[in-house]
Design a protein around this motif. Structure first.
Motif, PDB file in Angstrom:
ATOM      1  N   ASP A  42      27.090  47.440  16.860  1.00 20.17           N
ATOM      2  CA  ASP A  42      28.749  47.427  16.104  1.00 20.17           C
ATOM      3  C   ASP A  42      29.305  48.298  15.728  1.00 20.17           C
ATOM      4  N   ASP A  43      28.487  49.442  15.417  1.00 23.21           N
ATOM      5  CA  ASP A  43      28.948  50.846  15.040  1.00 23.21           C
ATOM      6  C   ASP A  43      29.848  51.405  16.330  1.00 23.21           C
ATOM      7  N   GLN A  44      29.299  51.269  17.386  1.00 21.40           N
ATOM      8  CA  GLN A  44      29.512  51.431  18.656  1.00 21.40           C
ATOM      9  C   GLN A  44      31.175  50.973  18.955  1.00 21.40           C
ATOM     10  N   LYS A  45      31.279  49.620  18.329  1.00 20.80           N
ATOM     11  CA  LYS A  45      32.270  48.744  18.925  1.00 20.80           C
ATOM     12  C   LYS A  45      33.523  49.126  17.977  1.00 20.80           C
ATOM     13  N   THR A  86      33.986  65.363  32.351  1.00 12.21           N
ATOM     14  CA  THR A  86      32.519  65.365  32.529  1.00 12.21           C
ATOM     15  C   THR A  86      32.223  64.113  32.976  1.00 12.21           C
ATOM     16  N   PHE A  87      32.570  62.972  32.450  1.00 13.06           N
ATOM     17  CA  PHE A  87      32.530  61.519  32.918  1.00 13.06           C
ATOM     18  C   PHE A  87      32.878  61.581  34.595  1.00 13.06           C
ATOM     19  N   LEU A  88      33.926  61.809  34.617  1.00 12.43           N
ATOM     20  CA  LEU A  88      34.307  61.570  36.172  1.00 12.43           C
ATOM     21  C   LEU A  88      33.623  62.398  37.187  1.00 12.43           C
ATOM     22  N   LYS A  89      33.205  63.416  36.728  1.00 11.41           N
ATOM     23  CA  LYS A  89      32.419  64.450  37.774  1.00 11.41           C
ATOM     24  C   LYS A  89      31.091  63.743  37.792  1.00 11.41           C
ATOM     25  N   GLU A  90      30.419  63.116  36.714  1.00 10.42           N
ATOM     26  CA  GLU A  90      29.404  62.705  37.040  1.00 10.42           C
ATOM     27  C   GLU A  90      29.295  61.298  37.888  1.00 10.42           C
ATOM     28  N   ALA A 103      35.430  53.739  25.941  1.00  8.73           N
ATOM     29  CA  ALA A 103      34.695  53.367  27.117  1.00  8.73           C
ATOM     30  C   ALA A 103      33.605  54.053  27.682  1.00  8.73           C
ATOM     31  N   ILE A 104      34.151  55.609  27.808  1.00  9.61           N
ATOM     32  CA  ILE A 104      33.034  56.537  28.214  1.00  9.61           C
ATOM     33  C   ILE A 104      32.118  56.626  27.216  1.00  9.61           C
ATOM     34  N   LEU A 105      32.425  56.701  25.874  1.00  9.56           N
ATOM     35  CA  LEU A 105      31.318  56.741  24.678  1.00  9.56           C
ATOM     36  C   LEU A 105      30.526  55.646  24.793  1.00  9.56           C
ATOM     37  N   ALA A 106      31.080  54.322  25.012  1.00  7.65           N
ATOM     38  CA  ALA A 106      29.956  53.397  25.257  1.00  7.65           C
ATOM     39  C   ALA A 106      29.083  53.454  26.596  1.00  7.65           C
ATOM     40  N   ILE A 107      29.675  53.814  27.470  1.00  3.15           N
ATOM     41  CA  ILE A 107      28.528  53.818  28.869  1.00  3.15           C
ATOM     42  C   ILE A 107      27.842  54.981  28.932  1.00  3.15           C
ATOM     43  N   LYS A 108      28.114  56.168  28.245  1.00  5.17           N
ATOM     44  CA  LYS A 108      27.190  57.421  28.153  1.00  5.17           C
ATOM     45  C   LYS A 108      26.299  57.032  26.825  1.00  5.17           C
ATOM     46  N   GLY A 109      26.630  55.847  25.813  1.00  2.00           N
ATOM     47  CA  GLY A 109      25.828  55.746  24.657  1.00  2.00           C
ATOM     48  C   GLY A 109      25.833  56.817  23.767  1.00  2.00           C
ATOM     49  N   MET A 110      26.963  57.600  23.581  1.00  2.00           N
ATOM     50  CA  MET A 110      27.233  58.752  23.024  1.00  2.00           C
ATOM     51  C   MET A 110      27.955  58.638  21.720  1.00  2.00           C
ATOM     52  N   ILE A 162      29.305  68.971  22.458  1.00  2.00           N
ATOM     53  CA  ILE A 162      29.245  69.631  23.760  1.00  2.00           C
ATOM     54  C   ILE A 162      29.573  71.215  23.820  1.00  2.00           C
ATOM     55  N   TYR A 163      30.538  71.516  23.056  1.00  2.00           N
ATOM     56  CA  TYR A 163      30.675  72.891  22.606  1.00  2.00           C
ATOM     57  C   TYR A 163      31.311  73.125  21.319  1.00  2.00           C
ATOM     58  N   SER A 164      31.243  74.371  20.734  1.00  2.00           N
ATOM     59  CA  SER A 164      31.892  74.412  19.436  1.00  2.00           C
ATOM     60  C   SER A 164      33.281  75.236  19.504  1.00  2.00           C
ATOM     61  N   ASP A 165      34.130  74.817  19.122  1.00  2.00           N
ATOM     62  CA  ASP A 165      35.537  75.372  19.044  1.00  2.00           C
ATOM     63  C   ASP A 165      35.315  76.935  18.527  1.00  2.00           C
TER      64      ASP A 165
END
Ligand code: 16G
Ligand code: ZN
Length: 530
Positions: free
Chosen positions: A203-206, A307-311, A430-437, A445-448
């Motif tokens: 539910d949190d992810q949604k 990153t998602f598209l490259k994968e 959608a990307i966060l859901a698909i990658k379970g992230m 992923i990196y620090s600003d």
């Protein structure tokens, strides 16, 4: 506009004598009181552009993230892109012609572009929620009818929705149906296809908190929600029912202030996002248990998407050339990460959506984002065809097919005409859901690099001329050398200055290893600008 009746019409939208305005990076933008004549004239100009291109042209009445008292207007070209550069010049010319010079100015454009005035014209008009919008868009419509153009008034729409309508209309429906309902249907169906079969989505992810900036995006997200079949559940804040447009909220406020907007009830770790006043920008954020505010800006968004598209491209075995386009404002860590770790082709352009958009068109897949959260992804015809072929190829492996189908639905969730808060939000979710992230994992992923932006008021900001995508100053003499020697004093430092395209100021950007260094460097560079 030959007849005297037409001249009378233009007298109903008189220009205040001596007022000079410029079609800037995002069209005309100023206090709404000064815009009636500009709107009428942009109605005239859009009609000429329509005759000239034999296609439908859009006119959007908005001042984006500016305060409620302001308004503005921009023209949309046939494929839904920003109007061609020469026509920006005509827009400035026409807006600034004194009342008696309007007809000659118009005739000049007709002659220069050899416009056939018997050609039919069609103009789509839309506006954001500003109280001045209804009157001003009526002035646009008056301009269109003065030159016997046809018009369709979409009323309250987001900027990207109007871009989308124009593109749909001019591609005979190939891009989608030119209605607001059609837009919701296309995007929501793609989103549901992307997310529905994701296993174990909690539910949190949604759930997502959305700050609507008290603007048009809030209205439209409400309308969209019922199409999403609870695959995304939105808590909407700053929906315009009580707060003031863009006031202490919205994407620009959050990005510039690097803090949460007022009016949003954030719980620790919860994923939130903010739209801007016309819903073409988005930024994400959350607060950690230590109470620290974490911003995920356009650079983080570009990183997640590319990153998602490259994968997916790797899984699909498709050899398509993908690039990420940024501006000088992109955080150095994002450029480093994408270039060195992800091995993505990187491009840097001048500030302003049109520059990024054009650069992105050079590739099979062009991901472009400004740090401020404006961006989208462009797919070339070849890329779309190859993906479609693979998705329909019965001989390809399951893995390849799955990747191709995901790519197809990704294409459909994206508004390729321009950056779009709603569409970008659905893609990111959608990307966060698909990658379970989680949002925290995305952030990590990196620090600003710590950074600071300042604005400096000088008598004429335009004395500063830049090169290398605004990263170096070529004039006034000695300025770049001064910046170079200041930058050398700090570790991991970078700084540049540029005249703003929307305000009468010089902007200063600095980044460095620590916040103290970034602040000091920005301050020192701003002194060198005087
Ligand atoms: C406009 C641009 C935006 C850019 C900003 C820079 C469009 C649609 N919008 O809002 O992309 O980041 O100007 O403003 O092109 P500045 O020149 O004042 O820094
Ligand atoms: Zn905007």
């Amino acid at each position: 506009m030959q007849r005297s009746a037409d001249t009378e019409k233009s007298a109903l939208h008189p220009k205040p004598a001596g007022l000079v305005l410029q079609y800037g990076t995002a069209g005309f933008r100023t206090n709404a009181k000064n815009l009636d004549h500009v709107m009428f004239r942009m109605g005239l100009l859009a009609t000429l552009r329509s005759k000239n291109t034999k296609a439908t042209i859009g006119v959007m009445v908005t001042a984006s993230h500016n305060p409620e008292e302001d308004n503005g207007v921009k023209l949309i070209d046939p494929m839904g892109e920003m109007v061609a550069m020469v026509w920006e010049g005509y827009a400035t010319q026409l807006a600034n012609a004194e009342q008696d010079d309007l007809l000659p100015a118009l005739k000049d454009i007709i002659k220069r572009e050899a416009i056939n005035m018997t050609q039919e014209a069609n103009v789509f008009v839309g506006r954001d929620t500003r109280s001045s919008g209804a009157c001003l868009s009526q002035a646009v419509l008056d301009g269109v009818s003065t030159l016997d153009g046809h018009s369709k008034d979409y009323g309250l729409v987001t900027t990207p929705q109007l871009h989308y309508m124009v593109c749909c209309q001019n591609t005979q429906g190939q891009y989608g149906e030119a209605t607001v309902e059609g837009y919701y249907r296309k995007l929501s169906q793609a989103f549901i296809r992307l997310t529905k079969n994701v296993p174990n989505r909690t539910d949190d992810q949604k759930h997502l908190c959305v700050d609507g900036a008290n603007g048009i995006g809030a209205l439209k997200v409400r309308e969209m929600e019922r199409h999403l079949e609870r695959e995304l559940q939105i808590s909407l804040f700053n929906d315009g029912s009580s707060g003031k447009l863009n006031h202490q909220c919205g994407a620009d406020f959050v990005k510039v202030q690097q803090k949460a907007p007022t009016g949003v009830e954030m719980t620790v770790g919860e994923r939130c996002c903010s739209f801007d006043g016309d819903a073409d920008r988005i930024v994400y954020y959350y607060s950690s248990s230590a109470g620290r505010f974490h911003l995920l800006d356009g650079d983080k968004i570009a990183t997640l998407i590319s990153t998602f598209l490259k994968e997916l491209l790797t899984q699909a075995g498709l050899d398509l050339k993908m690039a990420v386009v940024q501006t000088a404002y992109a955080n150095g860590s994002s450029t480093q990460y994408l270039e060195n770790t992800m091995k993505v082709i990187m491009k840097c352009t001048k500030t302003g959506v049109k520059h990024l958009h054009h650069a992105a068109q050079e590739f099979d897949i062009g991901v472009y984002f400004e740090s401020n959260g404006h961006g989208t992804v462009l797919f070339s015809k070849t890329a779309e065809q190859k993906i479609k072929q693979l998705a329909e190829d019965s001989t390809s492996s399951d893995e390849k097919k799955r990747a191709a189908l995901l790519l197809q639905n990704t294409i459909n969730v994206i508004n390729q005409t321009v950056g779009d808060s709603i569409s970008d939000m659905l893609l990111i979710e959608a990307i966060l859901a698909i990658k379970g992230m989680t949002v925290q994992q995305w952030d990590a992923i990196y620090s600003d690099l710590p950074n600071r932006q300042l604005k400096v008021r000088v008598s004429n900001p335009r004395v500063i001329d830049t090169t290398d995508a605004e990263r170096r100053a070529v004039s006034p003499a000695g300025l770049q050398e001064a910046i170079d020697s200041l930058v050398k004093k700090y570790r991991q430092a970078r700084s540049f200055v540029r005249p703003s395209g929307t305000e009468d100021v010089v902007r200063v950007y600095a980044e460095a290893e620590t916040q103290e260094s970034a602040d000091a460097l920005a301050h020192e560079v701003s002194l060198a600008v005087y």
